[in-house]
Design an enzyme around this catalytic site. Structure first.
Site, PDB file in Angstrom:
ATOM      1  CG  ASP A   1      -2.261   0.586   1.017  1.00  0.00           C
ATOM      2  OD1 ASP A   1      -2.347   1.579   0.279  1.00  0.00           O
ATOM      3  OD2 ASP A   1      -3.242   0.060   1.565  1.00  0.00           O
TER       4      ASP A   1
ATOM      5  CG  ASP B   1      -4.682   5.915   0.584  1.00  0.00           C
ATOM      6  OD1 ASP B   1      -5.637   5.158   0.820  1.00  0.00           O
ATOM      7  OD2 ASP B   1      -4.540   7.032   1.125  1.00  0.00           O
TER       8      ASP B   1
ATOM      9  CD  GLU C   1      -8.864   4.510  -1.498  1.00  0.00           C
ATOM     10  OE1 GLU C   1      -9.791   4.287  -0.696  1.00  0.00           O
ATOM     11  OE2 GLU C   1      -7.797   5.073  -1.162  1.00  0.00           O
TER      12      GLU C   1
ATOM     13  CG  HIS D   1      -8.517  -0.481   4.661  1.00  0.00           C
ATOM     14  ND1 HIS D   1      -8.396  -0.708   3.307  1.00  0.00           N
ATOM     15  CD2 HIS D   1      -8.171   0.817   4.845  1.00  0.00           C
ATOM     16  CE1 HIS D   1      -7.985   0.383   2.717  1.00  0.00           C
ATOM     17  NE2 HIS D   1      -7.844   1.332   3.621  1.00  0.00           N
ATOM     18  CG  ASP D   2     -11.119   2.770   3.859  1.00  0.00           C
ATOM     19  OD1 ASP D   2     -10.701   2.877   5.026  1.00  0.00           O
ATOM     20  OD2 ASP D   2     -10.502   3.209   2.872  1.00  0.00           O
TER      21      ASP D   2
END
Length: 557
Positions: free
Chosen positions: A99, A200, A254, A326-327
């Site tokens: 990430d 990200d 993302e 995770h979100d």
């Protein structure tokens, strides 16, 4: 014909290290804890691991606030531990995707320390600074986490942009030195042998000159300026040439507020990235007030969104498939029935995830059918995103207090995905010998990996089997896609075709039985897999589907 690539055939497993497995009893998951569970990951059958940030960080946003891109956060272990993880994965033919947080750093990063201390120094222009009255932000932009996107710094006597938490200042990508620094960081990690990046909030890195006010009627004020900003394609093309080109890796962006048209520009043969994450399908249950409101959703609405992306990103592009990360809250609580039909709905959703066209991403615990949790008060919530937004909503009078908004919090909070992984029915679900950083979900005695291994059938065993079926099926990996019965309120039926072979996916995504006359399933079709133990080999027409029943039929010729 779609061009082949390893990342198109892969199933990716996301590990959120803070919540995966704690090896030293301090209550926080760590890299040695992941290494301890590599056989479990391998047995699941996945091809790659996406590892959420493990860089040095003060952990205000659980690692998405990086203070040193080249160091490992001490709670997670050491660089030697990370090297062991990489070697352990590669020994099992599993790739590692890191990430990378490129839009912002932590306010404790050395770049920011020097930037705030010396506006005219080497790092003075590394962040988005604006001078002005301490009581008047430079514009009306809002943060994703609620409140103004601007934070006033007393030391520099200026405002800095922070689109997320106040401890996460945005980097100034207009500065070529910033871009060169980030390219160097990414190349440093790739040279260590990793297999790609999940990037990200990547489409936020470009901000317009002048930083004009945003439309106050938008859900996120200012987003029309900082989402897909004016130089985004220039920056990503430069990143591609400096970092990604010539390497056999995967790059996954993302991208908030992503549209189909922009996805086509970011990916494909001429795009700088391999994959992007679309979010429309995980917004179908948003209420009139957006994300912090829970609305009703229908299966035709969900199918319509998924169908748009399945057809819109055809052979020239590729897409990602996910229901959790995770979100996001747990999918069995969101799109299934986590009480009456937890096994059935978890496996039905798994069937869609792993048989649609694209690269599937499975989030830790999803393969166990883990569920959302409860929060008796806002003090029980660790997620900074939830806390800031809910406090603002209460202050603005949208909700009269926590009692009114509790249902929304329990449906939306990112902590739902971050409760510790449930390994056993023992103390703290086997996650730690100490006190976990976030409480374990109350259902851990019934929902855990050890019990899933023993159950027949189980969500875990179904995931393992289904991942194997997908890996052996050319139509499921590379075949065309065609939706049937788009307006049906219970059935989700589609075909995958390739070179005379066909797989028909039949799902009853409801808690009620259904008799179905599914015309694509012919008399010569053979049952590949079903999530109920007793399924007729020959489908017949019509046939009965039980609540959340999933079936795969294959046919040749």
């Amino acid at each position: 014909m779609t061009e082949r690539a390893w990342w198109k055939e892969a199933v990716v497993y996301q590990i959120y290290p803070r919540s995966f497995n704690d090896s030293d009893g301090d209550g926080v998951g760590d890299i040695p804890g992941i290494v301890e569970k590599l056989d479990y990951v391998d047995e699941l059958g996945v091809d790659a691991v996406w590892l959420s940030p493990v860089y040095e960080s003060p952990q205000h946003d659980n690692g998405y606030d990086v203070s040193d891109y080249r160091s490992i956060h001490s709670k997670y272990g050491t660089m030697d531990d990370w090297e062991s993880l990489l070697a352990g994965l590669h020994d099992r033919d599993i790739r590692l995707v890191m990430d990378m947080v490129a839009n912002h750093t932590s306010s404790e990063h050395e770049w920011f320390r020097q930037s705030r201390a010396d506006p005219d120094g080497e790092y003075g222009d590394y962040y988005v600074w604006r001078e002005g009255d301490a009581d008047e932000p430079p514009n009306n932009w809002k943060s994703f986490f609620g409140g103004s996107a601007w934070t006033y710094d007393e030391e520099r006597e200026a405002w800095y942009l922070s689109l997320f938490d106040t401890t996460q200042p945005d980097l100034n990508w207009r500065n070529p030195d910033v871009r060169a620094e980030m390219h160097e960081v990414m190349n440093w990690w790739l040279d260590k042998g990793i297999d790609g990046f999940r990037l990200d909030v990547l489409n936020l890195i470009s901000k317009p000159e002048g930083l004009p006010d945003g439309d106050p009627s938008r859900d996120l004020v200012g987003s029309e300026h900082f989402v897909d900003g004016p130089r985004i394609h220039e920056y990503l093309a430069e990143m591609h040439d400096a970092v990604f080109a010539g390497r056999d890796i995967v790059t996954v962006g993302e991208m908030p507020e992503l549209t189909l048209d922009s996805a086509r520009e970011y990916t494909g043969e001429d795009g700088p990235l391999d994959l992007v994450f679309p979010f429309e399908h995980v917004q179908v249950d948003f209420g009139p007030n957006g994300r912090w409101d829970v609305g009703e959703w229908t299966l035709p609405e969900l199918k319509s969104v998924l169908d748009t992306w399945q057809r819109g990103l055809d052979d020239e592009w590729w897409t990602t498939l996910f229901f959790e990360n995770h979100d996001q809250p747990r999918s069995v609580s969101r799109f299934g029935d986590d009480e009456r039909y937890r096994y059935e709905s978890a496996t039905a959703l798994a069937t869609a995830l792993l048989t649609l066209r694209g690269t599937p991403f499975v989030y830790q615990g999803q393969e166990l059918g883990m569920t959302n949790t409860t929060f008796e008060s806002l003090d029980d919530v660790a997620d900074v995103d939830t806390v800031r937004n809910v406090r603002e909503l209460i202050a603005d009078g949208v909700y009269g207090g926590y009692g009114e908004v509790r249902g929304v919090v329990e449906a939306r909070s990112r902590d739902n995905a971050r409760t510790p992984m449930q390994w056993t029915d023992g103390r703290h679900a086997g996650f730690t010998d100490g006190d976990p950083w976030l409480p374990v979900n109350d259902d851990y005695e019934a929902v855990n990996a050890a019990r899933e291994r023993e159950r027949t059938p189980s969500v875990l065993s179904y995931y393992r089997t289904l991942i194997g079926v997908r890996g052996d099926s050319e139509p499921l990996r590379y075949g065309s896609y065609e939706l049937r019965y788009p307006d049906d309120e219970q059935l989700y039926v589609y075909e995958r075709r390739l070179d005379g072979e066909r797989v028909v996916v039949v799902l009853n995504l409801s808690g009620e039985p259904r008799t179905a006359d599914v015309t694509p399933v012919g008399p010569s079709a053979a049952l590949l897999l079903g999530n109920y133990e007793s399924v007729p080999e020959a489908p017949g027409e019509p046939f009965d589907l039980r609540p959340y029943e999933a079936r795969l039929y294959a046919e040749s010729g």
